[in-house]
Scaffold this motif. Structure first.
Motif, PDB file in Angstrom:
ATOM      1  N   GLU A 209     -14.131 -12.071 -20.476  1.00 18.18           N
ATOM      2  CA  GLU A 209     -13.712 -13.355 -21.041  1.00 18.18           C
ATOM      3  C   GLU A 209     -12.500 -13.912 -20.293  1.00 18.18           C
ATOM      4  O   GLU A 209     -12.436 -15.105 -19.987  1.00 18.18           O
ATOM      5  N   GLU A 210     -11.533 -13.036 -19.995  1.00 17.74           N
ATOM      6  CA  GLU A 210     -10.347 -13.482 -19.263  1.00 17.74           C
ATOM      7  C   GLU A 210     -10.707 -13.923 -17.843  1.00 17.74           C
ATOM      8  O   GLU A 210     -10.178 -14.917 -17.335  1.00 17.74           O
ATOM      9  N   ALA A 211     -11.612 -13.181 -17.183  1.00 20.17           N
ATOM     10  CA  ALA A 211     -12.035 -13.559 -15.839  1.00 20.17           C
ATOM     11  C   ALA A 211     -12.746 -14.900 -15.844  1.00 20.17           C
ATOM     12  O   ALA A 211     -12.535 -15.736 -14.955  1.00 20.17           O
ATOM     13  N   SER A 212     -13.592 -15.119 -16.843  1.00 19.94           N
ATOM     14  CA  SER A 212     -14.275 -16.407 -16.955  1.00 19.94           C
ATOM     15  C   SER A 212     -13.274 -17.534 -17.187  1.00 19.94           C
ATOM     16  O   SER A 212     -13.405 -18.631 -16.633  1.00 19.94           O
ATOM     17  N   PHE A 213     -12.256 -17.249 -17.995  1.00 14.26           N
ATOM     18  CA  PHE A 213     -11.209 -18.229 -18.269  1.00 14.26           C
ATOM     19  C   PHE A 213     -10.451 -18.571 -16.989  1.00 14.26           C
ATOM     20  O   PHE A 213     -10.147 -19.737 -16.717  1.00 14.26           O
ATOM     21  N   LEU A 214     -10.148 -17.545 -16.184  1.00 11.21           N
ATOM     22  CA  LEU A 214      -9.440 -17.774 -14.925  1.00 11.21           C
ATOM     23  C   LEU A 214     -10.288 -18.590 -13.955  1.00 11.21           C
ATOM     24  O   LEU A 214      -9.774 -19.452 -13.227  1.00 11.21           O
ATOM     25  N   GLU A 215     -11.589 -18.327 -13.929  1.00 13.32           N
ATOM     26  CA  GLU A 215     -12.466 -19.094 -13.055  1.00 13.32           C
ATOM     27  C   GLU A 215     -12.487 -20.565 -13.445  1.00 13.32           C
ATOM     28  O   GLU A 215     -12.504 -21.458 -12.584  1.00 13.32           O
ATOM     29  N   LEU A 216     -12.478 -20.824 -14.742  1.00 19.36           N
ATOM     30  CA  LEU A 216     -12.428 -22.212 -15.195  1.00 19.36           C
ATOM     31  C   LEU A 216     -11.132 -22.879 -14.756  1.00 19.36           C
ATOM     32  O   LEU A 216     -11.125 -24.052 -14.360  1.00 19.36           O
TER      33      LEU A 216
ATOM     34  N   VAL B 159     -18.967 -32.525  -9.440  1.00 14.73           N
ATOM     35  CA  VAL B 159     -20.219 -31.998  -9.996  1.00 14.73           C
ATOM     36  C   VAL B 159     -20.020 -30.558 -10.476  1.00 14.73           C
ATOM     37  O   VAL B 159     -20.532 -30.161 -11.526  1.00 14.73           O
ATOM     38  N   ALA B 160     -19.258 -29.763  -9.715  1.00 16.55           N
ATOM     39  CA  ALA B 160     -18.982 -28.377 -10.118  1.00 16.55           C
ATOM     40  C   ALA B 160     -18.219 -28.341 -11.446  1.00 16.55           C
ATOM     41  O   ALA B 160     -18.501 -27.495 -12.310  1.00 16.55           O
ATOM     42  N   ARG B 161     -17.285 -29.253 -11.621  1.00 17.13           N
ATOM     43  CA  ARG B 161     -16.540 -29.314 -12.887  1.00 17.13           C
ATOM     44  C   ARG B 161     -17.476 -29.649 -14.041  1.00 17.13           C
ATOM     45  O   ARG B 161     -17.382 -29.085 -15.128  1.00 17.13           O
ATOM     46  N   LEU B 162     -18.367 -30.601 -13.828  1.00 19.85           N
ATOM     47  CA  LEU B 162     -19.304 -30.989 -14.887  1.00 19.85           C
ATOM     48  C   LEU B 162     -20.241 -29.834 -15.238  1.00 19.85           C
ATOM     49  O   LEU B 162     -20.557 -29.609 -16.407  1.00 19.85           O
ATOM     50  N   ILE B 163     -20.673 -29.089 -14.223  1.00 13.21           N
ATOM     51  CA  ILE B 163     -21.550 -27.943 -14.479  1.00 13.21           C
ATOM     52  C   ILE B 163     -20.829 -26.884 -15.320  1.00 13.21           C
ATOM     53  O   ILE B 163     -21.415 -26.276 -16.211  1.00 13.21           O
ATOM     54  N   ALA B 164     -19.533 -26.683 -15.043  1.00 12.80           N
ATOM     55  CA  ALA B 164     -18.750 -25.677 -15.776  1.00 12.80           C
ATOM     56  C   ALA B 164     -18.279 -26.173 -17.128  1.00 12.80           C
ATOM     57  O   ALA B 164     -17.635 -25.429 -17.865  1.00 12.80           O
ATOM     58  N   GLY B 165     -18.582 -27.438 -17.468  1.00 14.57           N
ATOM     59  CA  GLY B 165     -18.185 -27.980 -18.768  1.00 14.57           C
ATOM     60  C   GLY B 165     -16.753 -28.455 -18.835  1.00 14.57           C
ATOM     61  O   GLY B 165     -16.178 -28.548 -19.922  1.00 14.57           O
ATOM     62  N   LEU B 166     -16.173 -28.778 -17.677  1.00 13.97           N
ATOM     63  CA  LEU B 166     -14.765 -29.202 -17.651  1.00 13.97           C
ATOM     64  C   LEU B 166     -14.596 -30.708 -17.696  1.00 13.97           C
ATOM     65  O   LEU B 166     -13.478 -31.200 -17.782  1.00 13.97           O
TER      66      LEU B 166
END
Length: 539
Positions: free
Chosen positions: A119-126, A215-222
């Motif tokens: 979860e923390e790694a996913s958070f850092l990737e975001l 586009v990468a931000r939109l894919i990641a839900g940002l």
């Protein structure tokens, strides 16, 4: 549209003053043209050329004007170079972060206990994707800055050739300045865009996807970052106009309420100022809450204008799209409700608009059960407005704030990050408004209409609470924020071994001591002390 107006329309507000001073150069050029068309008499020392002042410079020549243009162009070129260098450095830092995340995926937690969880790694990737999006926005803004100044330089030198009937501007000065400032080298920005695209595809959430950072931000839900140019500025300008109009109207309405408070009431014999003020603690609690919302919006707005990534600093979920306008909208709605309901209460009590209910059980003939409905309605609307679901501020983000408050309250048990530290500071700042909470609860839970005993208690102590509440509950609420901050200081000293946290600990312990001493019965202490008892006996 004239180019000067067009330049103002496309200018970024935060970079205003860094652009080519087109209007100033144009005005000086017109003065030079007027000097050529209208020669001055040899004995004139008026300092005016063609009837217009040249800023006190009679000897200002065409060579001086061209030198000024060159200096401004070099300044702009240096600004662009420094901007590109800063963006390149940010890209290098992001590359290191992505490499660290990629290598961390292959390290099992059994090997490294400090390795981040999934979860923390996913958070850092975001967060990395969010940072890539911000750098991409910076590249677009800097590209627009270079293009606008490139066009401005061309237009002003073209105007020079036209008004002074010369070819020196476009044929000689323009190519030389463009080459020196590198304003036409768009390949630098294209290289940055390629690097950003490469970084965006390196994330596990967008791996092997050939797409732009947006586009990468939109894919990641940002969501999207702010788009530079005309697509953002008019909307931002409209929101500022609406906010300014609302603030002006609110000030006028507050003044109107002040006038209502000063006007003479109906039937002065039954009017009781103390009875009228008993629900004020409830109104103050709501007012403090809406002030917090206004301050949150103002701080977020200032951070955005100063290019401070406060969402990253405060460790907010990168998918959270809460903007200053969100806080302003909620605060404006609450402020409107507060003004409306409090104004209705003032008018109703002072001039008996609605008939009284159960007045015989109250303080006097003007007492009524329905007066409590005004603060209750305002409080309910505030709670509903705060907890209502929102597509922008989802419930998980609100729960994250509560979890931060929990970590602050249990500070010695949790590591203190910057966000928790800020929460602790905010809690100490609202220590005084927290004292209104017991007074508001006591009023809401008391008998309605207010009885004579309660009104007298309000006259004596400023609220309808009992002595037990004043002795225990109020100091407990006032002292808790300082106790929490003291716990944070202890934990930070344990983690860092820095003595400055001990000094901070002493500060908050002193604040706790002030709260305790200020709530003691001073008269009882003076009489019970042996030396005071001896002094009183002699007296």
């Amino acid at each position: 549209m004239k180019f000067g107006k067009q330049l103002e329309e496309y200018e970024l507000p935060e970079w205003k003053g860094y652009y080519l001073p087109y209007k100033l150069l144009k005005r000086k050029l017109e003065d030079l043209s007027a000097r050529t068309d209208t020669p001055r008499s040899q004995g004139s020392h008026s300092g005016r050329v063609g009837g217009s002042a040249l800023e006190g410079e009679e000897a200002y020549t065409e060579a001086d004007w061209l030198r000024t243009v060159e200096e401004e162009a070099m300044r702009i070129g240096d600004f662009v170079d420094r901007g590109i260098h800063g963006l390149e450095q940010q890209l290098k830092d992001l590359e290191k972060m992505i490499e660290g995340l990629q290598s961390g995926r292959h390290i099992e937690e059994s090997i490294d206990e400090n390795a981040p969880t999934d979860e923390e790694a996913s958070f850092l990737e975001l967060r990395v994707l969010q940072a890539v999006g911000r750098v991409s926005e910076g590249v677009q803004r800097l590209r627009l800055f270079a293009e606008l100044n490139h066009a401005a330089l061309y237009k002003i030198l073209k105007k020079h050739d036209k008004q002074l009937v010369s070819k020196e501007g476009l044929s000689e000065a323009f190519p030389r300045l463009v080459k020196a400032t590198r304003l036409n080298e768009t390949g630098r920005f294209d290289a940055l865009d390629r690097d950003l695209k490469k970084l965006s595809s390196a994330s596990s959430k967008t791996e092997d996807i050939d797409a732009s950072p947006e586009v990468a931000r939109l894919i990641a839900g940002l969501g999207r970052t702010g788009v530079v140019g005309l697509t953002v500025q008019p909307a931002s300008h409209r929101s500022e106009l609406v906010l300014s109009f609302f603030l002006g109207s609110s000030v006028a309405l507050f003044l109107a309420i002040g006038v209502l408070l000063c006007l003479p009431e109906k039937s002065p014999k039954t009017f009781s100022e103390a009875y009228f003020l008993t629900p004020i603690p409830v109104f103050r609690v709501v007012f403090s809450f809406l002030l917090i919302l206004w301050c949150m919006g103002a701080v977020a707005k200032i951070c955005d204008q100063s290019d401070v990534n406060h969402m990253f600093i405060l460790n907010v979920d990168p998918r959270c799209r809460v903007t200053p306008e969100f806080f302003f909208a909620r605060a404006a709605t609450l402020t409107t409700l507060w003004i409306l309901i409090f104004g209705m209460y003032v008018v109703d009590y002072k001039w008996k608009i609605l008939p009284t209910v159960w007045a015989r059980e109250g303080y006097n003939k003007r007492a009524s059960f329905h007066f409590v409905l005004y603060p209750v309605l305002l409080l309910l609307l505030t709670i509903v407005g705060s907890l209502a679901p929102s597509t922008i501020c989802r419930q998980r983000y609100k729960l994250a704030v509560l979890r931060s408050v929990k970590r602050t309250a249990l500070a010695p048990l949790f590591a203190v990050d910057f966000a928790d530290n800020m929460v602790g500071d905010v809690m100490t700042s609202i220590a005084k408004p927290l004292e209104d909470v017991p007074a508001a609860v006591c009023y809401l839970l008391s008998h309605h209409p207010q009885e004579e005993e309660l009104v007298e208690r309000f006259v004596t102590s400023g609220d309808t609470c009992s002595d037990t509440t004043h002795r225990w509950v109020v100091p407990l609420l006032a002292g808790m924020p300082f106790f929490f901050r003291a716990g944070q200081c202890v934990r930070r000293y344990r983690d860092t071994k820095e003595c400055r946290h001990l000094w901070n600990l002493g500060k908050y312990l002193c604040s706790l001591l002030v709260v305790i001493v200020s709530r003691m019965d001073n008269t009882a202490m003076l009489v019970s002390a042996p030396w005071n008892r001896r002094f009183c006996t002699k007296a």
